[in-house]
Design a protein around this motif. Structure first.
Motif, PDB file in Angstrom:
ATOM      1  N   ARG A  12       1.871  -1.905   9.505  1.00  0.00           N
ATOM      2  CA  ARG A  12       2.739  -1.463   8.428  1.00  0.00           C
ATOM      3  C   ARG A  12       3.494  -0.222   8.877  1.00  0.00           C
ATOM      4  NH1 ARG A  12       1.219   1.058   2.636  1.00  0.00           N
ATOM      5  NH2 ARG A  12       3.298   0.920   1.783  1.00  0.00           N
ATOM      6  N   LEU A  13       4.807  -0.224   8.665  1.00  0.00           N
ATOM      7  CA  LEU A  13       5.673   0.901   9.021  1.00  0.00           C
ATOM      8  C   LEU A  13       6.382   1.407   7.778  1.00  0.00           C
ATOM      9  CD1 LEU A  13       7.196  -0.835  12.123  1.00  0.00           C
ATOM     10  CD2 LEU A  13       5.732   1.174  12.218  1.00  0.00           C
ATOM     11  N   VAL A  14       6.382   2.736   7.611  1.00  0.00           N
ATOM     12  CA  VAL A  14       7.064   3.352   6.476  1.00  0.00           C
ATOM     13  C   VAL A  14       7.845   4.551   6.984  1.00  0.00           C
ATOM     14  CG1 VAL A  14       6.777   4.526   4.262  1.00  0.00           C
ATOM     15  CG2 VAL A  14       5.240   2.646   4.881  1.00  0.00           C
ATOM     16  N   GLU A  15       9.149   4.581   6.669  1.00  0.00           N
ATOM     17  CA  GLU A  15       9.979   5.728   7.033  1.00  0.00           C
ATOM     18  C   GLU A  15      10.394   6.442   5.755  1.00  0.00           C
ATOM     19  OE1 GLU A  15      14.013   7.027   9.477  1.00  0.00           O
ATOM     20  OE2 GLU A  15      13.621   4.906   9.113  1.00  0.00           O
ATOM     21  N   ASP A  16      10.231   7.766   5.742  1.00  0.00           N
ATOM     22  CA  ASP A  16      10.651   8.524   4.558  1.00  0.00           C
ATOM     23  C   ASP A  16      12.064   9.066   4.751  1.00  0.00           C
ATOM     24  OD1 ASP A  16      10.480  10.897   6.080  1.00  0.00           O
ATOM     25  OD2 ASP A  16       8.524  11.410   5.284  1.00  0.00           O
ATOM     26  N   GLU A  17      12.562   9.744   3.733  1.00  0.00           N
ATOM     27  CA  GLU A  17      13.946  10.238   3.753  1.00  0.00           C
ATOM     28  C   GLU A  17      14.171  11.362   4.758  1.00  0.00           C
ATOM     29  OE1 GLU A  17      11.435  12.392   0.956  1.00  0.00           O
ATOM     30  OE2 GLU A  17      11.941  10.280   1.038  1.00  0.00           O
ATOM     31  N   ARG A  18      13.113  11.983   5.261  1.00  0.00           N
ATOM     32  CA  ARG A  18      13.250  13.075   6.241  1.00  0.00           C
ATOM     33  C   ARG A  18      13.267  12.579   7.686  1.00  0.00           C
ATOM     34  NH1 ARG A  18       8.225  16.042   3.797  1.00  0.00           N
ATOM     35  NH2 ARG A  18       7.596  14.015   4.477  1.00  0.00           N
ATOM     36  N   GLY A  19      13.094  11.265   7.867  1.00  0.00           N
ATOM     37  CA  GLY A  19      13.116  10.727   9.224  1.00  0.00           C
ATOM     38  C   GLY A  19      11.745  10.626   9.864  1.00  0.00           C
ATOM     39  N   THR A  21       8.475   8.463  10.462  1.00  0.00           N
ATOM     40  CA  THR A  21       7.974   7.090  10.393  1.00  0.00           C
ATOM     41  C   THR A  21       6.477   7.117  10.624  1.00  0.00           C
ATOM     42  OG1 THR A  21      10.065   6.235  11.253  1.00  0.00           O
ATOM     43  CG2 THR A  21       8.161   4.761  11.346  1.00  0.00           C
ATOM     44  N   LYS A  22       5.747   6.488   9.724  1.00  0.00           N
ATOM     45  CA  LYS A  22       4.292   6.389   9.841  1.00  0.00           C
ATOM     46  C   LYS A  22       3.922   4.933  10.037  1.00  0.00           C
ATOM     47  CE  LYS A  22       3.404  10.448   7.046  1.00  0.00           C
ATOM     48  NZ  LYS A  22       2.747  10.995   5.851  1.00  0.00           N
ATOM     49  N   ALA A  23       2.977   4.715  10.937  1.00  0.00           N
ATOM     50  CA  ALA A  23       2.503   3.362  11.212  1.00  0.00           C
ATOM     51  C   ALA A  23       1.004   3.306  10.990  1.00  0.00           C
ATOM     52  CB  ALA A  23       2.822   2.968  12.653  1.00  0.00           C
ATOM     53  N   GLU A  24       0.581   2.186  10.426  1.00  0.00           N
ATOM     54  CA  GLU A  24      -0.845   1.906  10.269  1.00  0.00           C
ATOM     55  C   GLU A  24      -1.072   0.499  10.793  1.00  0.00           C
ATOM     56  OE1 GLU A  24      -3.642   2.809   6.720  1.00  0.00           O
ATOM     57  OE2 GLU A  24      -2.847   0.772   6.405  1.00  0.00           O
ATOM     58  N   VAL A  25      -1.991   0.366  11.729  1.00  0.00           N
ATOM     59  CA  VAL A  25      -2.323  -0.952  12.264  1.00  0.00           C
ATOM     60  C   VAL A  25      -3.796  -1.203  11.968  1.00  0.00           C
ATOM     61  CG1 VAL A  25      -2.778  -0.074  14.598  1.00  0.00           C
ATOM     62  CG2 VAL A  25      -2.249  -2.472  14.280  1.00  0.00           C
ATOM     63  N   VAL A  26      -4.069  -2.354  11.360  1.00  0.00           N
ATOM     64  CA  VAL A  26      -5.434  -2.714  11.006  1.00  0.00           C
ATOM     65  C   VAL A  26      -5.816  -3.953  11.807  1.00  0.00           C
ATOM     66  CG1 VAL A  26      -6.996  -3.407   9.154  1.00  0.00           C
ATOM     67  CG2 VAL A  26      -5.166  -1.755   8.689  1.00  0.00           C
ATOM     68  N   LEU A  27      -6.927  -3.854  12.503  1.00  0.00           N
ATOM     69  CA  LEU A  27      -7.472  -4.976  13.269  1.00  0.00           C
ATOM     70  C   LEU A  27      -8.664  -5.526  12.506  1.00  0.00           C
ATOM     71  CD1 LEU A  27      -7.760  -6.707  15.865  1.00  0.00           C
ATOM     72  CD2 LEU A  27      -9.291  -4.921  16.706  1.00  0.00           C
ATOM     73  N   ASP A  28      -8.592  -6.788  12.132  1.00  0.00           N
ATOM     74  CA  ASP A  28      -9.686  -7.462  11.434  1.00  0.00           C
ATOM     75  C   ASP A  28     -10.322  -8.438  12.413  1.00  0.00           C
ATOM     76  OD1 ASP A  28     -11.412  -8.861   9.800  1.00  0.00           O
ATOM     77  OD2 ASP A  28      -9.866  -9.562   8.425  1.00  0.00           O
ATOM     78  N   THR A  29     -11.581  -8.172  12.768  1.00  0.00           N
ATOM     79  CA  THR A  29     -12.279  -9.020  13.735  1.00  0.00           C
ATOM     80  C   THR A  29     -13.062 -10.139  13.069  1.00  0.00           C
ATOM     81  OG1 THR A  29     -14.307  -7.704  13.753  1.00  0.00           O
ATOM     82  CG2 THR A  29     -12.538  -7.043  15.276  1.00  0.00           C
ATOM     83  N   GLY A  30     -13.089 -10.143  11.737  1.00  0.00           N
ATOM     84  CA  GLY A  30     -13.906 -11.115  11.029  1.00  0.00           C
ATOM     85  C   GLY A  30     -15.304 -10.579  10.768  1.00  0.00           C
ATOM     86  N   HIS A  31     -15.703  -9.547  11.540  1.00  0.00           N
ATOM     87  CA  HIS A  31     -17.008  -8.914  11.374  1.00  0.00           C
ATOM     88  C   HIS A  31     -16.847  -7.460  10.972  1.00  0.00           C
ATOM     89  CE1 HIS A  31     -19.241 -12.228  13.461  1.00  0.00           C
ATOM     90  NE2 HIS A  31     -17.998 -12.450  13.851  1.00  0.00           N
ATOM     91  N   GLY A  32     -15.650  -6.970  11.026  1.00  0.00           N
ATOM     92  CA  GLY A  32     -15.357  -5.577  10.710  1.00  0.00           C
ATOM     93  C   GLY A  32     -13.890  -5.308  10.953  1.00  0.00           C
ATOM     94  N   SER A  33     -13.505  -4.060  10.762  1.00  0.00           N
ATOM     95  CA  SER A  33     -12.103  -3.720  10.997  1.00  0.00           C
ATOM     96  C   SER A  33     -11.996  -2.306  11.543  1.00  0.00           C
ATOM     97  CB  SER A  33     -11.288  -3.842   9.701  1.00  0.00           C
ATOM     98  OG  SER A  33     -11.718  -2.886   8.760  1.00  0.00           O
ATOM     99  N   LEU A  34     -10.897  -2.068  12.229  1.00  0.00           N
ATOM    100  CA  LEU A  34     -10.544  -0.755  12.756  1.00  0.00           C
ATOM    101  C   LEU A  34      -9.112  -0.470  12.335  1.00  0.00           C
ATOM    102  CD1 LEU A  34     -11.871  -0.989  16.430  1.00  0.00           C
ATOM    103  CD2 LEU A  34     -12.831   0.387  14.580  1.00  0.00           C
ATOM    104  N   THR A  35      -8.811   0.805  12.133  1.00  0.00           N
ATOM    105  CA  THR A  35      -7.468   1.199  11.732  1.00  0.00           C
ATOM    106  C   THR A  35      -6.933   2.266  12.671  1.00  0.00           C
ATOM    107  OG1 THR A  35      -8.014   0.748   9.425  1.00  0.00           O
ATOM    108  CG2 THR A  35      -6.068   2.096   9.830  1.00  0.00           C
ATOM    109  N   GLY A  36      -5.747   2.046  13.191  1.00  0.00           N
ATOM    110  CA  GLY A  36      -5.074   3.022  14.034  1.00  0.00           C
ATOM    111  C   GLY A  36      -3.871   3.595  13.305  1.00  0.00           C
ATOM    112  N   HIS A  37      -3.556   4.847  13.613  1.00  0.00           N
ATOM    113  CA  HIS A  37      -2.431   5.525  12.962  1.00  0.00           C
ATOM    114  C   HIS A  37      -1.480   6.105  14.003  1.00  0.00           C
ATOM    115  CE1 HIS A  37      -5.581   5.578   9.858  1.00  0.00           C
ATOM    116  NE2 HIS A  37      -4.555   5.367   9.049  1.00  0.00           N
TER     117      HIS A  37
END
Length: 97
Positions: A12-19, A21-37
């Motif tokens: 997921r990517l979100v850019e605000d009005e100040r320029g 950009t934030k990214a969140e990536v979620v990995l779902d392994t089926g047994h758990g998940s990890l999130t990177g920013h």
């Protein structure tokens, strides 16, 4: 032995009005998940090209996720290692009392 599995990745990517950009990536392994920013900040003097911020933020989030995966693998390997053997006592030396 052959092994095939499929993991789902959501970015997921979100850019605000100040320029920013934030990214969140979620990995779902089926047994758990990890999130990177990841974050990218456009210099106000730079031309507004959202794709560049997207690429930088996404790359940084994926890098964060990759670091977490490697750390988890190292911890799992460490836990699988056989325990260190107990040190054997050295025989007494010298005069016995």
């Amino acid at each position: 032995m052959s092994h095939t599995t499929e993991w789902q990745v959501h970015l997921r990517l979100v850019e605000d009005e100040r320029g920013t950009t934030k990214a969140e990536v979620v990995l779902d392994t089926g047994h758990g998940s990890l999130t990177g920013h990841g974050v990218a900040q456009r210099n106000p003097a730079d031309e507004n090209v959202p794709e560049i911020g997207d690429e930088l933020a996404a790359g940084r989030a994926l890098h964060d996720l990759g670091r977490q995966l490697v750390t988890n693998a190292r911890q799992d390997l460490h836990q699988m290692s056989p325990p260190e053997p107990e040190p054997k006592p050295h025989p007494a030396s010298g005069w016995l009392s």
